[in-house]
Design a protein around this motif. Structure first.
Motif, short mmCIF file in Angstrom:
data_model
loop_
_atom_site.label_atom_id
_atom_site.label_comp_id
_atom_site.label_asym_id
_atom_site.label_seq_id
_atom_site.Cartn_x
_atom_site.Cartn_y
_atom_site.Cartn_z
N GLU A 137 0.83 -1.21 0.00
CA GLU A 137 0.00 0.00 0.00
C GLU A 137 0.86 1.26 0.00
N ALA A 141 1.12 3.95 -3.00
CA ALA A 141 0.75 5.34 -2.70
C ALA A 141 1.90 6.27 -2.98
N ILE A 201 -3.30 11.84 -1.36
CA ILE A 201 -3.16 10.53 -2.02
C ILE A 201 -2.60 9.52 -1.04
N LEU A 202 -1.57 9.90 -0.29
CA LEU A 202 -1.00 9.00 0.72
C LEU A 202 -2.05 8.60 1.74
N SER A 204 -5.39 8.69 1.53
CA SER A 204 -6.50 7.93 0.96
C SER A 204 -6.15 6.46 0.79
N ILE A 205 -4.93 6.17 0.38
CA ILE A 205 -4.55 4.79 0.11
C ILE A 205 -4.12 4.05 1.37
N THR A 206 -3.41 4.73 2.26
CA THR A 206 -2.88 4.05 3.46
C THR A 206 -3.76 4.23 4.69
N LEU A 217 -9.10 10.59 -2.91
CA LEU A 217 -8.08 10.15 -3.86
C LEU A 217 -8.32 10.76 -5.24
#
Length: 245
Positions: A137, A141, A201-202, A204-206, A217
């Motif tokens: 992840e 990301a 972005i970081l 939202s993904i992690t 995201l």
């Protein structure tokens, strides 16, 4: 009458010329060393035994060192020089006087800056995300946020390189003062900070919360893309109306 150069050929011409003048030993070595420092710090953190949450530790390290320092600085050095250096030493006139549209020149210069900046930033950042044992992840990301950041910062700094002398100074002012200080005190200012989108972005993904990382995201990807197009359009207009000869 001179034959008008097709946009595709004009873009390739601009890309090749700018890429050659951007790739200098001093720039590459200096910025590669910065990337090595980031990776070294990540390796040291990854070797520590007292980390309660490797993903959170990795996200904060990547955000604080990668997207606060490495990505914007590398993009600034190369993108501001892409057309700015040629304007300063009067070599831009050789492209400007050719019978071709201005936007392919700008896009070619932007692509040249991106070509050099991406590996210098993504390789150490992805290596850092692996070193801290953040899992797939964090790697994904980091790759996505790093790419978005390089593309957006490069477009902005190509524009600044055409608009202003001492573009490095103005670019550092944006990165250190606007993104580092002003954006923390207001939502409007934060929306004008590329760092907020890469952090989103970081996050939202992690699913690790970060300051300025409260956007979705989709917004984190789409808004910098739109901003890049706008910056390149403004740079094209600037190149069309400015007096170079």
């Amino acid at each position: 009458m001179s034959r008008v150069v097709a946009p595709g050929r004009a873009m390739r011409l601009s890309y090749g010329i700018v890429l050659r003048q951007l790739i200098t030993r001093g720039r590459i070595v200096a910025l590669a060393l910065v990337g090595l420092v980031v990776t070294g710090v990540a390796a040291a953190v990854g070797a520590a035994d007292d980390r309660s949450d490797p993903i959170e530790t990795g996200v904060r390290l990547i955000s604080d060192l990668g997207f606060t320092t490495l990505v914007p600085i590398v993009a600034l050095v190369f993108a501001s020089a892409a057309l700015g250096d040629m304007r300063e030493d009067s070599t831009l006139v050789y492209l400007w006087l050719r019978p071709m549209d201005r936007w392919p020149i700008v896009v070619g210069a932007w692509l040249a800056a991106v070509t050099v900046s991406l590996p210098i930033t993504l390789v150490p950042l992805i290596a850092s995300s692996i070193a801290v044992d953040g899992g797939s992840e964090l790697v994904g990301a980091t790759a996505l946020a790093g790419t978005v950041g390089v593309l957006a910062y490069s477009a902005l700094f190509v524009l600044i390189g055409l608009l202003l002398k001492n573009a490095i100074v103005w670019g550092l002012g944006y990165v250190l003062i606007w993104e580092g200080i002003v954006a923390a005190f207001g939502s409007f200012a934060a929306r004008l900070a590329i760092r907020g989108y890469t952090r989103s972005i970081l996050t939202s993904i992690t699913e690790v919360d970060l300051d300025l990382g409260d956007l979705s995201l989709a917004v984190g990807v789409v808004v910098p893309a739109v901003a890049s197009v706008v910056a390149l359009a403004l740079a094209s207009y600037r190149l069309r109306v400015m007096d170079i000869a």
